[in-house]
Design a protein around this motif. Structure first.
Motif, mmCIF file in Angstrom:
data_model
loop_
_atom_site.group_PDB
_atom_site.id
_atom_site.type_symbol
_atom_site.label_atom_id
_atom_site.label_comp_id
_atom_site.label_asym_id
_atom_site.label_seq_id
_atom_site.Cartn_x
_atom_site.Cartn_y
_atom_site.Cartn_z
ATOM 1 N N GLY A 8 -2.998 4.431 4.799
ATOM 2 C CA GLY A 8 -2.407 4.660 3.684
ATOM 3 C C GLY A 8 -1.919 3.594 2.826
ATOM 4 N N SER A 9 -2.064 2.464 3.346
ATOM 5 C CA SER A 9 -1.703 1.023 2.598
ATOM 6 C C SER A 9 -2.872 0.675 2.178
ATOM 7 C CB SER A 9 -1.143 0.067 3.617
ATOM 8 O OG SER A 9 -2.327 -0.326 4.678
ATOM 9 N N LEU A 10 -2.874 -0.217 0.988
ATOM 10 C CA LEU A 10 -3.766 -0.851 -0.008
ATOM 11 C C LEU A 10 -3.778 -2.017 0.339
ATOM 12 C CD1 LEU A 10 -2.251 1.685 -1.789
ATOM 13 C CD2 LEU A 10 -4.273 1.608 -3.048
ATOM 14 N N HIS A 11 -4.997 -2.751 -0.071
ATOM 15 C CA HIS A 11 -5.195 -4.228 -0.505
ATOM 16 C C HIS A 11 -5.416 -4.251 -1.856
ATOM 17 C CE1 HIS A 11 -5.509 -5.847 3.830
ATOM 18 N NE2 HIS A 11 -4.463 -6.287 3.378
ATOM 19 N N ALA A 12 -4.939 -5.041 -2.647
ATOM 20 C CA ALA A 12 -5.110 -5.043 -4.239
ATOM 21 C C ALA A 12 -5.020 -6.314 -4.678
ATOM 22 C CB ALA A 12 -4.433 -4.094 -5.036
ATOM 23 N N SER A 13 -5.604 -6.639 -5.852
ATOM 24 C CA SER A 13 -5.471 -8.212 -6.576
ATOM 25 C C SER A 13 -4.663 -7.605 -7.774
ATOM 26 C CB SER A 13 -6.938 -8.620 -6.952
ATOM 27 O OG SER A 13 -7.752 -8.617 -5.738
ATOM 28 N N LEU A 14 -3.301 -8.317 -7.798
ATOM 29 C CA LEU A 14 -2.706 -8.173 -8.994
ATOM 30 C C LEU A 14 -2.257 -9.471 -9.653
ATOM 31 C CD1 LEU A 14 0.217 -6.205 -6.824
ATOM 32 C CD2 LEU A 14 -1.382 -5.258 -8.443
ATOM 33 N N HIS A 15 -1.694 -9.517 -10.725
ATOM 34 C CA HIS A 15 -1.398 -10.663 -11.458
ATOM 35 C C HIS A 15 -0.506 -11.291 -10.665
ATOM 36 C CE1 HIS A 15 0.676 -13.358 -14.269
ATOM 37 N NE2 HIS A 15 -0.359 -13.250 -14.913
ATOM 38 N N PRO A 16 -0.334 -12.545 -10.333
ATOM 39 C CA PRO A 16 0.270 -13.229 -9.357
ATOM 40 C C PRO A 16 1.878 -13.068 -9.668
ATOM 41 C CG PRO A 16 -1.227 -14.883 -10.108
ATOM 42 C CD PRO A 16 -1.402 -13.559 -10.706
ATOM 43 N N ASP A 17 2.468 -12.716 -10.899
ATOM 44 C CA ASP A 17 3.632 -12.424 -11.403
ATOM 45 C C ASP A 17 4.116 -10.852 -10.933
ATOM 46 O OD1 ASP A 17 4.057 -14.812 -12.390
ATOM 47 O OD2 ASP A 17 3.700 -14.405 -14.628
ATOM 48 N N THR A 18 3.130 -10.072 -11.111
ATOM 49 C CA THR A 18 3.351 -8.816 -10.684
ATOM 50 C C THR A 18 3.337 -8.459 -9.146
ATOM 51 O OG1 THR A 18 1.986 -7.714 -12.494
ATOM 52 C CG2 THR A 18 2.238 -6.433 -10.784
ATOM 53 N N ALA A 19 2.429 -9.466 -8.340
ATOM 54 C CA ALA A 19 2.581 -9.350 -7.094
ATOM 55 C C ALA A 19 3.982 -9.909 -6.613
ATOM 56 C CB ALA A 19 1.411 -10.344 -6.540
ATOM 57 N N ARG A 20 4.411 -11.032 -6.885
ATOM 58 C CA ARG A 20 5.764 -11.396 -6.615
ATOM 59 C C ARG A 20 6.819 -10.465 -7.115
ATOM 60 N NH1 ARG A 20 7.884 -13.279 -3.142
ATOM 61 N NH2 ARG A 20 5.978 -14.721 -2.937
ATOM 62 N N ALA A 21 6.756 -9.599 -8.206
ATOM 63 C CA ALA A 21 7.730 -8.708 -8.452
ATOM 64 C C ALA A 21 7.721 -7.725 -7.380
ATOM 65 C CB ALA A 21 7.748 -8.090 -9.589
ATOM 66 N N ALA A 22 6.557 -7.159 -6.985
ATOM 67 C CA ALA A 22 6.191 -5.988 -5.990
ATOM 68 C C ALA A 22 6.717 -6.516 -4.623
ATOM 69 C CB ALA A 22 4.707 -5.651 -5.983
ATOM 70 N N ILE A 23 6.614 -7.763 -4.470
ATOM 71 C CA ILE A 23 6.976 -8.378 -2.827
ATOM 72 C C ILE A 23 8.665 -8.335 -2.997
ATOM 73 C CG2 ILE A 23 7.114 -10.416 -1.531
ATOM 74 C CD1 ILE A 23 4.075 -10.836 -2.578
ATOM 75 N N ASP A 24 9.335 -8.838 -4.101
ATOM 76 C CA ASP A 24 10.543 -8.860 -4.248
ATOM 77 C C ASP A 24 11.445 -7.566 -4.161
ATOM 78 O OD1 ASP A 24 10.120 -11.793 -4.382
ATOM 79 O OD2 ASP A 24 10.621 -11.791 -6.567
ATOM 80 N N ALA A 25 10.476 -6.663 -4.541
ATOM 81 C CA ALA A 25 11.176 -5.106 -4.999
ATOM 82 C C ALA A 25 11.153 -4.378 -3.568
ATOM 83 C CB ALA A 25 10.697 -4.335 -5.939
ATOM 84 N N GLY A 26 10.160 -5.080 -2.281
ATOM 85 C CA GLY A 26 10.037 -4.208 -1.188
ATOM 86 C C GLY A 26 8.614 -3.364 -0.938
ATOM 87 N N TRP A 27 7.821 -3.481 -2.077
ATOM 88 C CA TRP A 27 6.722 -2.708 -2.070
ATOM 89 C C TRP A 27 5.467 -3.288 -1.489
ATOM 90 C CZ3 TRP A 27 7.600 2.137 -3.036
ATOM 91 C CH2 TRP A 27 8.537 2.598 -3.786
ATOM 92 N N ALA A 28 5.293 -4.702 -1.281
ATOM 93 C CA ALA A 28 4.092 -5.225 -0.723
ATOM 94 C C ALA A 28 4.320 -6.618 -0.044
ATOM 95 C CB ALA A 28 3.087 -5.581 -2.060
ATOM 96 N N VAL A 29 3.339 -7.132 0.509
ATOM 97 C CA VAL A 29 3.628 -8.245 1.091
ATOM 98 C C VAL A 29 2.103 -9.032 0.738
ATOM 99 C CG1 VAL A 29 2.464 -7.382 3.244
ATOM 100 C CG2 VAL A 29 3.809 -9.488 3.564
ATOM 101 N N ALA A 30 2.169 -10.262 0.658
ATOM 102 C CA ALA A 30 1.128 -11.194 0.644
ATOM 103 C C ALA A 30 0.214 -11.202 1.733
ATOM 104 C CB ALA A 30 1.566 -12.638 0.170
#
Length: 167
Positions: free
Chosen positions: A98-120
């Motif tokens: 159920g997890s995904l790998h996705a290519s995000l804009h780096p700022d979006t990736a950082r925001a998602a990581i900071d909010a607990g939705w993703a990991v690099a």
């Protein structure tokens, strides 16, 4: 609290802090979550919605584990960020857990990581353009699925340069 980001070539995004604890993940490749299972109905709904994105074809992944579903861009879809795609025309893929790998804009990736939705992804710092390559954690509720789909829409928009309407 919301984590905000308004990157170029991606949708404006505000992510609520994820309430569930971050799943453990492996540190290498294959990059997977540990002891997390997909909720089939949520995965099916995700695939249903992604299949409605313009020019997206779902199919066997070209870059991930067997059983993962690749989100492939048709040949008629422009690619604005080819350096951010890991392989072929696949901008993201859904793992059997159920997890995904996705290519995000780096700022979006950082925001998602900071909010607990993703990991690099472990390879995110290995090649120019992969700075926003992340694992998005498995959604476990419909509310979590809404945030995950917002991230997947952001990936599509970043890679293609085309905004999708918010749902």
């Amino acid at each position: 609290m919301l984590v905000m980001v308004a990157p170029a070539l991606a949708q404006d995004s505000a992510f609520p802090m994820r309430e569930a604890p971050r799943p453990e993940t492996t540190n290498g490749v294959p990059h997977v979550q540990i002891d997390v299972q997909a909720i089939p109905e949520l995965s099916e709904e995700m695939l249903r919605q992604v299949a409605e994105f313009p020019g997206v074809v779902l199919g066997a992944t070209r870059v991930s584990l067997p059983g993962a579903v690749g989100f492939q861009l048709g040949s008629d879809v422009p690619i604005a960020q080819p350096q951010a795609i890991v392989g072929g025309r696949e901008f993201a893929h859904l793992h059997p857990d159920g997890s995904l790998h996705a290519s995000l804009h780096p700022d979006t990736a950082r925001a998602a990581i900071d909010a607990g939705w993703a990991v690099a992804h472990p390879w995110a710092d290995q090649r120019a353009g992969w700075e926003g390559f992340v694992m998005i954690y498995t959604p476990t509720t419909e509310a979590e699925l809404d945030v995950v789909l917002k991230l997947v829409r952001g990936s599509y928009s970043f890679i293609t340069g085309e905004l999708l309407p918010e749902t």
